[in-house]
Design a protein around this motif. Structure first.
Motif, PDB file in Angstrom:
ATOM      1  N   PHE A 131     119.413  12.753  21.088  1.00 37.58           N
ATOM      2  CA  PHE A 131     118.853  13.301  19.718  1.00 37.58           C
ATOM      3  C   PHE A 131     119.949  14.759  19.539  1.00 37.58           C
ATOM      4  O   PHE A 131     119.680  15.610  20.395  1.00 37.58           O
ATOM      5  CB  PHE A 131     117.546  13.632  19.952  1.00 37.58           C
ATOM      6  N   ASP A 132     120.895  14.599  18.600  1.00 35.75           N
ATOM      7  CA  ASP A 132     122.003  15.765  18.348  1.00 35.75           C
ATOM      8  C   ASP A 132     122.508  16.118  19.718  1.00 35.75           C
ATOM      9  O   ASP A 132     123.138  15.235  20.226  1.00 35.75           O
ATOM     10  CB  ASP A 132     120.971  16.825  17.944  1.00 35.75           C
ATOM     11  N   LYS A 133     122.288  17.137  20.404  1.00 30.27           N
ATOM     12  CA  LYS A 133     122.920  17.920  21.587  1.00 30.27           C
ATOM     13  C   LYS A 133     122.210  17.415  22.806  1.00 30.27           C
ATOM     14  O   LYS A 133     122.524  17.524  24.018  1.00 30.27           O
ATOM     15  CB  LYS A 133     123.336  19.189  21.360  1.00 30.27           C
ATOM     16  N   LEU A 134     120.979  16.958  22.876  1.00 30.28           N
ATOM     17  CA  LEU A 134     120.234  16.436  23.823  1.00 30.28           C
ATOM     18  C   LEU A 134     120.397  15.205  24.357  1.00 30.28           C
ATOM     19  O   LEU A 134     119.850  14.068  23.341  1.00 30.28           O
ATOM     20  CB  LEU A 134     118.553  16.776  23.333  1.00 30.28           C
ATOM     21  N   GLN A 135     120.583  14.983  25.561  1.00 32.76           N
ATOM     22  CA  GLN A 135     120.465  13.649  26.063  1.00 32.76           C
ATOM     23  C   GLN A 135     119.279  13.226  26.714  1.00 32.76           C
ATOM     24  O   GLN A 135     118.847  13.499  27.783  1.00 32.76           O
ATOM     25  CB  GLN A 135     121.637  13.471  27.118  1.00 32.76           C
ATOM     26  N   ALA A 136     118.356  12.498  25.847  1.00 33.41           N
ATOM     27  CA  ALA A 136     116.807  12.512  26.343  1.00 33.41           C
ATOM     28  C   ALA A 136     116.658  11.420  27.274  1.00 33.41           C
ATOM     29  O   ALA A 136     115.805  11.616  28.077  1.00 33.41           O
ATOM     30  CB  ALA A 136     115.989  11.978  24.975  1.00 33.41           C
ATOM     31  N   VAL A 137     117.443  10.416  27.213  1.00 30.00           N
ATOM     32  CA  VAL A 137     117.403   9.276  28.355  1.00 30.00           C
ATOM     33  C   VAL A 137     118.724   8.990  28.593  1.00 30.00           C
ATOM     34  O   VAL A 137     119.692   8.678  27.827  1.00 30.00           O
ATOM     35  CB  VAL A 137     116.603   8.074  27.757  1.00 30.00           C
ATOM     36  N   GLY A 170     108.799  16.820  28.836  1.00 34.44           N
ATOM     37  CA  GLY A 170     110.436  17.093  28.211  1.00 34.44           C
ATOM     38  C   GLY A 170     111.361  16.280  29.271  1.00 34.44           C
ATOM     39  O   GLY A 170     112.505  16.366  28.967  1.00 34.44           O
ATOM     40  N   ALA A 171     110.731  15.412  30.277  1.00 35.52           N
ATOM     41  CA  ALA A 171     111.695  14.714  31.286  1.00 35.52           C
ATOM     42  C   ALA A 171     112.467  13.464  30.433  1.00 35.52           C
ATOM     43  O   ALA A 171     113.375  12.905  31.114  1.00 35.52           O
ATOM     44  CB  ALA A 171     111.161  14.457  32.576  1.00 35.52           C
ATOM     45  N   GLY A 172     111.737  12.948  29.439  1.00 34.33           N
ATOM     46  CA  GLY A 172     112.368  11.923  28.825  1.00 34.33           C
ATOM     47  C   GLY A 172     111.286  10.494  29.085  1.00 34.33           C
ATOM     48  O   GLY A 172     111.686   9.436  28.543  1.00 34.33           O
ATOM     49  N   THR A 209     103.199   9.914  33.418  1.00 32.58           N
ATOM     50  CA  THR A 209     102.083  11.059  33.748  1.00 32.58           C
ATOM     51  C   THR A 209     102.995  12.119  34.456  1.00 32.58           C
ATOM     52  O   THR A 209     104.117  11.959  34.901  1.00 32.58           O
ATOM     53  CB  THR A 209     101.208  10.686  34.716  1.00 32.58           C
ATOM     54  N   HIS A 210     102.523  13.369  34.374  1.00 27.65           N
ATOM     55  CA  HIS A 210     102.865  14.305  35.112  1.00 27.65           C
ATOM     56  C   HIS A 210     101.969  15.187  36.117  1.00 27.65           C
ATOM     57  O   HIS A 210     101.985  16.099  36.482  1.00 27.65           O
ATOM     58  CB  HIS A 210     103.447  15.599  34.185  1.00 27.65           C
ATOM     59  N   ILE A 227     111.556  10.862  37.032  1.00 33.72           N
ATOM     60  CA  ILE A 227     112.371  11.062  35.997  1.00 33.72           C
ATOM     61  C   ILE A 227     112.519  12.608  35.603  1.00 33.72           C
ATOM     62  O   ILE A 227     111.508  13.194  35.722  1.00 33.72           O
ATOM     63  CB  ILE A 227     111.996  10.157  34.660  1.00 33.72           C
ATOM     64  N   ASP A 228     113.778  12.946  35.721  1.00 31.99           N
ATOM     65  CA  ASP A 228     114.045  14.375  35.283  1.00 31.99           C
ATOM     66  C   ASP A 228     115.325  14.484  34.520  1.00 31.99           C
ATOM     67  O   ASP A 228     116.203  13.736  34.843  1.00 31.99           O
ATOM     68  CB  ASP A 228     114.099  15.198  36.482  1.00 31.99           C
ATOM     69  N   SER A 229     115.276  15.302  33.404  1.00 33.72           N
ATOM     70  CA  SER A 229     116.273  15.505  32.410  1.00 33.72           C
ATOM     71  C   SER A 229     116.976  14.149  31.960  1.00 33.72           C
ATOM     72  O   SER A 229     118.303  13.830  32.043  1.00 33.72           O
ATOM     73  CB  SER A 229     117.604  16.257  32.794  1.00 33.72           C
ATOM     74  N   GLY A 230     116.108  13.137  31.569  1.00 35.45           N
ATOM     75  CA  GLY A 230     116.479  11.884  31.194  1.00 35.45           C
ATOM     76  C   GLY A 230     116.952  10.867  32.069  1.00 35.45           C
ATOM     77  O   GLY A 230     117.342   9.851  31.691  1.00 35.45           O
ATOM     78  N   ARG A 231     116.945  11.019  33.526  1.00 36.50           N
ATOM     79  CA  ARG A 231     117.483  10.229  34.504  1.00 36.50           C
ATOM     80  C   ARG A 231     116.390  10.032  35.497  1.00 36.50           C
ATOM     81  O   ARG A 231     115.748  10.799  35.915  1.00 36.50           O
ATOM     82  CB  ARG A 231     118.905  10.992  35.248  1.00 36.50           C
TER      83      ARG A 231
END
Length: 326
Positions: free
Chosen positions: A28-34, A54-56, A206-207, A222-226
């Motif tokens: 999404f724009d500059k964010l690599q969500a996944v 926000g992890a994806g 879940t978190h 999952i963290d920062s989309g990975r």
């Protein structure tokens, strides 16, 4: 054939994954969500995506559910490739989003009958299915009551029931216990346990570490989309070792004691940290008396003591450098 819960039968090949997501990307724009997420889920398996807000997680499951088109990658459910612009294969998926999708002026029974009509079910089939679902989610005795009078947990359970109406083979639950009281939360978890135990595949985000440990056969962190790690709870914990961490607040010198503590059988390491001594051991509680004796004999005064056993929180901290709920 395996009975999922009353009124539904699934047929699956042995060792044939029900869900296969391969190399999913979404920006999404500059964010690599996944960022290159792949996973598979077997029939009857509960797979957890564990990560902070926000992890994806939601983006990933939206692509698996066919609500969001990936920039690249594929999703297959029950042998059919899922595409956002096609309804093919959607009947195999039940999605329970974070946001409640119920009508407050209707009873639980009326909500279920309404959504059943959207699925094209006959009134007879809808009535029978609503009865089954109300039993599964534990709301049969409150079926006639307007849902505006329900607690948050009861509304969440009804939300799950709506996702179950069309007898999906995969149920996707996105943070289903957010904002509910402990009693309602436990009821929701019990419902999920019953579903997966009966043969339905469940994808659960879940978190909350304790939910993942309780429900999930396998977990993807999952963290920062990975997805940075995947496996059973035991497999993930083994990545950070099986040792307990014992932290003891001390005043005075520990120089005389620390060498003796390192020599204790079962102690892996001992070090100092901000007016404390930290001991890594295979069984922290068992070794604690010997550690304290050496500290006292060396002239140190012992304060508070904390024993931390390896868990998913420790795994997440080890893999990402931050706490799960940050």
């Amino acid at each position: 054939m395996a009975e999922r819960f009353p009124g539904t039968i699934i047929v699956s090949a042995v060792n044939d994954p029900l869900v296969e997501a391969a190399h999913l990307y979404k920006r999404f724009d500059k964010l690599q969500a996944v960022d290159d997420v792949s996973l598979s889920i077997d029939p009857g398996e509960t797979y957890g995506l564990l990560g902070p807000n926000g992890a994806g997680k939601t983006t990933a499951i939206s692509m698996i559910a066919g609500l969001l088109e990936p920039d690249s990658g594929t999703v297959t459910v029950a042998g059919t490739q899922i595409k956002p612009r096609s309804t093919q294969g959607r009947e195999a998926i039940g999605l329970v989003p974070q946001d409640l999708a119920i009508y407050p002026d209707l009873s639980a029974e009326e909500n279920l009958m309404f959504f059943a009509s959207l699925y094209g079910m006959s009134k007879r089939d809808a009535r029978a299915r609503a009865d089954e679902v109300l039993e599964v989610i534990g709301l049969a005795d409150r079926r006639k009551e307007r849902t505006s009078k329900y607690s948050g947990g009861m509304k969440r359970r009804l939300n799950i029931g709506i996702g179950l109406l069309h007898s999906p083979r995969l149920l996707i639950l996105d943070e289903p216990t957010v904002g509910v009281d402990p009693q309602s939360r436990n009821a929701i978890l019990e419902s999920v346990e019953a579903l997966s135990g009966g043969g339905m595949a469940v994808l659960y985000t879940t978190h909350y570490m304790e939910e993942a440990e309780r429900l999930c056969d396998r977990i993807g962190i999952i963290d920062s989309g990975r997805v940075v790690a995947e496996g059973t709870t035991e497999q993930l914990i083994s990545r950070v070792g099986e040792n307990d961490r014992v932290r003891i607040e001390v005043t005075g010198s520990v120089d005389a004691a620390i060498g003796h503590i390192r020599d204790i059988s079962g102690v892996v390491e001992a070090s100092t940290e901000d007016h404390a001594i930290v001991v890594m051991a295979d069984d922290g509680s068992r070794h604690l008396p010997a550690v304290i004796n050496h500290l006292v004999d060396g002239g140190a005064q012992v304060g508070s003591i904390e024993v931390t056993r390896p868990d998913l929180e420790a795994v997440f901290l080890h893999l990402t450098g931050k706490a799960l709920r940050e």
